[in-house]
Design a protein around this motif. Structure first.
Motif, PDB file in Angstrom:
ATOM      1  N   GLU A 150       1.067  -1.403  -0.004  1.00  9.25           N
ATOM      2  CA  GLU A 150       0.040   0.214  -0.140  1.00  9.25           C
ATOM      3  C   GLU A 150       0.779   1.415   0.081  1.00  9.25           C
ATOM      4  OE1 GLU A 150      -2.534  -0.189   3.479  1.00  9.25           O
ATOM      5  OE2 GLU A 150      -4.104  -1.561   2.298  1.00  9.25           O
ATOM      6  N   GLY A 151       2.105   1.077   0.463  1.00 11.06           N
ATOM      7  CA  GLY A 151       2.926   2.262   0.673  1.00 11.06           C
ATOM      8  C   GLY A 151       4.383   2.024   0.842  1.00 11.06           C
ATOM      9  N   VAL A 152       4.997   3.045   0.614  1.00  7.33           N
ATOM     10  CA  VAL A 152       6.527   2.794   0.894  1.00  7.33           C
ATOM     11  C   VAL A 152       7.045   4.112   1.972  1.00  7.33           C
ATOM     12  CG1 VAL A 152       8.927   2.902  -0.148  1.00  7.33           C
ATOM     13  CG2 VAL A 152       6.915   1.876  -1.329  1.00  7.33           C
ATOM     14  N   LEU A 153       7.775   3.665   2.900  1.00  4.34           N
ATOM     15  CA  LEU A 153       8.272   4.655   3.667  1.00  4.34           C
ATOM     16  C   LEU A 153       9.847   4.621   3.273  1.00  4.34           C
ATOM     17  CD1 LEU A 153       6.905   3.319   7.142  1.00  4.34           C
ATOM     18  CD2 LEU A 153       6.014   5.373   5.490  1.00  4.34           C
ATOM     19  N   ARG A 154      10.051   5.488   2.562  1.00  7.53           N
ATOM     20  CA  ARG A 154      11.602   5.709   1.936  1.00  7.53           C
ATOM     21  C   ARG A 154      12.632   5.776   2.681  1.00  7.53           C
ATOM     22  NH1 ARG A 154      11.989  10.186  -1.874  1.00  7.53           N
ATOM     23  NH2 ARG A 154      10.821  11.140  -0.457  1.00  7.53           N
ATOM     24  N   GLU A 155      13.412   4.899   2.689  1.00  8.59           N
ATOM     25  CA  GLU A 155      14.934   4.969   3.558  1.00  8.59           C
ATOM     26  C   GLU A 155      14.573   5.104   4.827  1.00  8.59           C
ATOM     27  OE1 GLU A 155      17.734   7.508   1.669  1.00  8.59           O
ATOM     28  OE2 GLU A 155      17.693   6.417  -0.231  1.00  8.59           O
ATOM     29  N   GLU A 156      13.689   4.197   5.242  1.00 13.25           N
ATOM     30  CA  GLU A 156      13.263   4.533   6.700  1.00 13.25           C
ATOM     31  C   GLU A 156      14.268   3.640   7.980  1.00 13.25           C
ATOM     32  OE1 GLU A 156       9.834   5.474   9.504  1.00 13.25           O
ATOM     33  OE2 GLU A 156      10.408   6.222   7.651  1.00 13.25           O
ATOM     34  N   ILE A 157      14.836   2.650   7.287  1.00 12.00           N
ATOM     35  CA  ILE A 157      15.572   1.763   8.202  1.00 12.00           C
ATOM     36  C   ILE A 157      17.084   1.601   7.655  1.00 12.00           C
ATOM     37  CG2 ILE A 157      14.744  -0.073   7.189  1.00 12.00           C
ATOM     38  CD1 ILE A 157      15.220  -1.678   9.717  1.00 12.00           C
ATOM     39  N   PHE A 158      18.059   1.920   8.796  1.00  6.72           N
ATOM     40  CA  PHE A 158      19.340   1.676   8.348  1.00  6.72           C
ATOM     41  C   PHE A 158      19.931   0.207   8.884  1.00  6.72           C
ATOM     42  CE2 PHE A 158      24.013   2.546   9.228  1.00  6.72           C
ATOM     43  CZ  PHE A 158      24.435   2.924   8.169  1.00  6.72           C
ATOM     44  N   ARG A 159      20.230  -0.609   7.894  1.00  8.02           N
ATOM     45  CA  ARG A 159      20.693  -1.767   8.159  1.00  8.02           C
ATOM     46  C   ARG A 159      21.779  -2.154   7.331  1.00  8.02           C
ATOM     47  NH1 ARG A 159      18.851  -2.711  12.129  1.00  8.02           N
ATOM     48  NH2 ARG A 159      16.788  -3.763  12.093  1.00  8.02           N
ATOM     49  N   ASN A 160      22.708  -2.677   7.933  1.00 11.26           N
ATOM     50  CA  ASN A 160      23.980  -3.271   7.089  1.00 11.26           C
ATOM     51  C   ASN A 160      24.789  -2.334   6.216  1.00 11.26           C
ATOM     52  OD1 ASN A 160      23.688  -5.977   8.176  1.00 11.26           O
ATOM     53  ND2 ASN A 160      22.143  -6.253   6.479  1.00 11.26           N
ATOM     54  N   GLY A 161      24.509  -1.008   6.995  1.00  9.93           N
ATOM     55  CA  GLY A 161      25.584  -0.182   6.103  1.00  9.93           C
ATOM     56  C   GLY A 161      24.923   0.891   5.373  1.00  9.93           C
ATOM     57  N   LYS A 162      23.548   0.585   5.075  1.00 12.46           N
ATOM     58  CA  LYS A 162      22.945   1.620   4.048  1.00 12.46           C
ATOM     59  C   LYS A 162      21.325   1.841   4.438  1.00 12.46           C
ATOM     60  CE  LYS A 162      21.625  -1.301   0.407  1.00 12.46           C
ATOM     61  NZ  LYS A 162      21.802  -1.669  -1.063  1.00 12.46           N
ATOM     62  N   TYR A 163      20.807   2.583   3.973  1.00 10.63           N
ATOM     63  CA  TYR A 163      19.390   2.654   4.145  1.00 10.63           C
ATOM     64  C   TYR A 163      18.491   1.936   3.131  1.00 10.63           C
ATOM     65  CZ  TYR A 163      20.772   6.627   7.193  1.00 10.63           C
ATOM     66  OH  TYR A 163      21.166   7.562   7.940  1.00 10.63           O
ATOM     67  N   HIS A 164      17.357   1.562   3.785  1.00 11.34           N
ATOM     68  CA  HIS A 164      16.188   0.742   3.190  1.00 11.34           C
ATOM     69  C   HIS A 164      14.901   1.241   3.274  1.00 11.34           C
ATOM     70  CE1 HIS A 164      19.534  -2.560   2.541  1.00 11.34           C
ATOM     71  NE2 HIS A 164      19.754  -2.247   4.065  1.00 11.34           N
ATOM     72  N   ASP A 165      14.050   0.715   2.521  1.00  6.93           N
ATOM     73  CA  ASP A 165      12.626   1.045   2.501  1.00  6.93           C
ATOM     74  C   ASP A 165      11.907   0.450   3.295  1.00  6.93           C
ATOM     75  OD1 ASP A 165      13.143   3.115   0.718  1.00  6.93           O
ATOM     76  OD2 ASP A 165      12.462   2.038  -1.016  1.00  6.93           O
ATOM     77  N   VAL A 166      10.733   0.833   3.916  1.00  7.91           N
ATOM     78  CA  VAL A 166       9.943  -0.034   4.765  1.00  7.91           C
ATOM     79  C   VAL A 166       8.330  -0.133   3.943  1.00  7.91           C
ATOM     80  CG1 VAL A 166       8.538  -0.493   6.750  1.00  7.91           C
ATOM     81  CG2 VAL A 166      10.895   0.337   6.809  1.00  7.91           C
ATOM     82  N   TYR A 167       8.031  -1.464   3.556  1.00  4.25           N
ATOM     83  CA  TYR A 167       6.667  -1.211   2.670  1.00  4.25           C
ATOM     84  C   TYR A 167       5.754  -1.425   3.749  1.00  4.25           C
ATOM     85  CZ  TYR A 167       9.761  -2.592  -1.232  1.00  4.25           C
ATOM     86  OH  TYR A 167      10.587  -2.689  -2.127  1.00  4.25           O
ATOM     87  N   VAL A 168       4.606  -0.775   3.420  1.00  6.00           N
ATOM     88  CA  VAL A 168       3.145  -1.066   4.323  1.00  6.00           C
ATOM     89  C   VAL A 168       2.469  -1.853   3.324  1.00  6.00           C
ATOM     90  CG1 VAL A 168       1.381   0.025   5.361  1.00  6.00           C
ATOM     91  CG2 VAL A 168       3.435   1.333   5.253  1.00  6.00           C
ATOM     92  N   MET A 169       2.096  -2.679   3.977  1.00 10.74           N
ATOM     93  CA  MET A 169       1.190  -3.986   3.185  1.00 10.74           C
ATOM     94  C   MET A 169      -0.215  -4.161   4.011  1.00 10.74           C
ATOM     95  SD  MET A 169       3.918  -6.661   2.063  1.00 10.74           S
ATOM     96  CE  MET A 169       2.936  -7.587   0.723  1.00 10.74           C
ATOM     97  N   GLY A 170      -1.221  -4.282   3.330  1.00  5.99           N
ATOM     98  CA  GLY A 170      -2.490  -4.399   3.910  1.00  5.99           C
ATOM     99  C   GLY A 170      -3.456  -5.451   3.100  1.00  5.99           C
ATOM    100  N   ILE A 171      -4.296  -6.174   3.857  1.00  5.04           N
ATOM    101  CA  ILE A 171      -5.525  -6.778   3.487  1.00  5.04           C
ATOM    102  C   ILE A 171      -6.686  -6.431   3.949  1.00  5.04           C
ATOM    103  CG2 ILE A 171      -4.770  -8.743   4.689  1.00  5.04           C
ATOM    104  CD1 ILE A 171      -5.829 -10.677   2.837  1.00  5.04           C
ATOM    105  N   LEU A 172      -7.887  -6.089   3.219  1.00  2.02           N
ATOM    106  CA  LEU A 172      -9.121  -5.905   3.487  1.00  2.02           C
ATOM    107  C   LEU A 172      -9.941  -7.330   3.769  1.00  2.02           C
ATOM    108  CD1 LEU A 172      -9.902  -3.085   1.099  1.00  2.02           C
ATOM    109  CD2 LEU A 172      -8.940  -2.846   3.471  1.00  2.02           C
TER     110      LEU A 172
END
Length: 180
Positions: A150-172
């Motif tokens: 449903e969405g992307v939280l851009r560069e929300e987490i720093f892991r293993n020396g670089k920034y990564h996105d966090v995905y928001v997923m959902g089901i109705l």
């Protein structure tokens, strides 16, 4: 409902005797990198015991379950409802498995059981979760259950020396009902 059954796993209440294996699994660096957004500092036994003591079966905001194999009744991980917004009928979920139990269908099955419980027993309309973009195995599993990105939280987490996105997923609920 004390135990929820499915095909490979059941969800049950946490037991005090699970604490040592929980610690072993969640302190494994390969597991922990997918669990906590902050510094992946190891949990102590005292931390887990305190968390266990604070579990409240009468809570209206969060619910935690052990994941146990149907065959052998072995503890393999945990899942739960981390937050419930009753007004808007939305629940936020999470799950983890010990590394020895990865890639065997247990996580997908456990999430199916949890989703069914939330929609059928709690009458929630939407379930959502957050997953790190580098957790490809989990993303594939969630999609099998019916979750959509449903969405992307851009560069929300720093892991293993670089920034990564966090995905928001959902089901109705209506999406889930159309799959069963």
């Amino acid at each position: 409902m004390n135990i929820i059954y499915k095909f490979l796993v059941r969800l049950r209440a946490y037991k005090k005797e699970d604490i040592d294996i929980v610690l072993e699994y969640i302190n494994d660096p390969e597991v922990k990198k997918y669990l906590v957004p902050g510094i992946p500092f190891p949990f102590r036994k005292e931390d887990e015991e305190k968390w266990y003591q604070n579990l409240d079966p009468f809570s209206t905001k969060s619910y935690s379950f052990d994941i146990e194999t149907l065959e052998g009744k072995e503890y393999i991980g945990g899942c739960g409802i981390n937050d419930v917004d009753w007004k808007n009928s939305v629940a936020v979920v999470g799950i983890f498995l010990g590394k020895p139990h990865w890639n065997k269908g247990y996580g997908t099955d456990a999430m199916k059981v949890l989703v069914r419980f939330i929609f059928e027993e709690m009458n929630i309309n939407k379930i959502k979760l957050y997953v790190y973009s580098f957790n490809k195995r989990a993303i594939k599993s969630y999609e099998k259950v019916g979750f959509k990105k449903e969405g992307v939280l851009r560069e929300e987490i720093f892991r293993n020396g670089k920034y990564h996105d966090v995905y928001v997923m959902g089901i109705l609920k209506k999406e889930w009902q159309s799959k069963i």
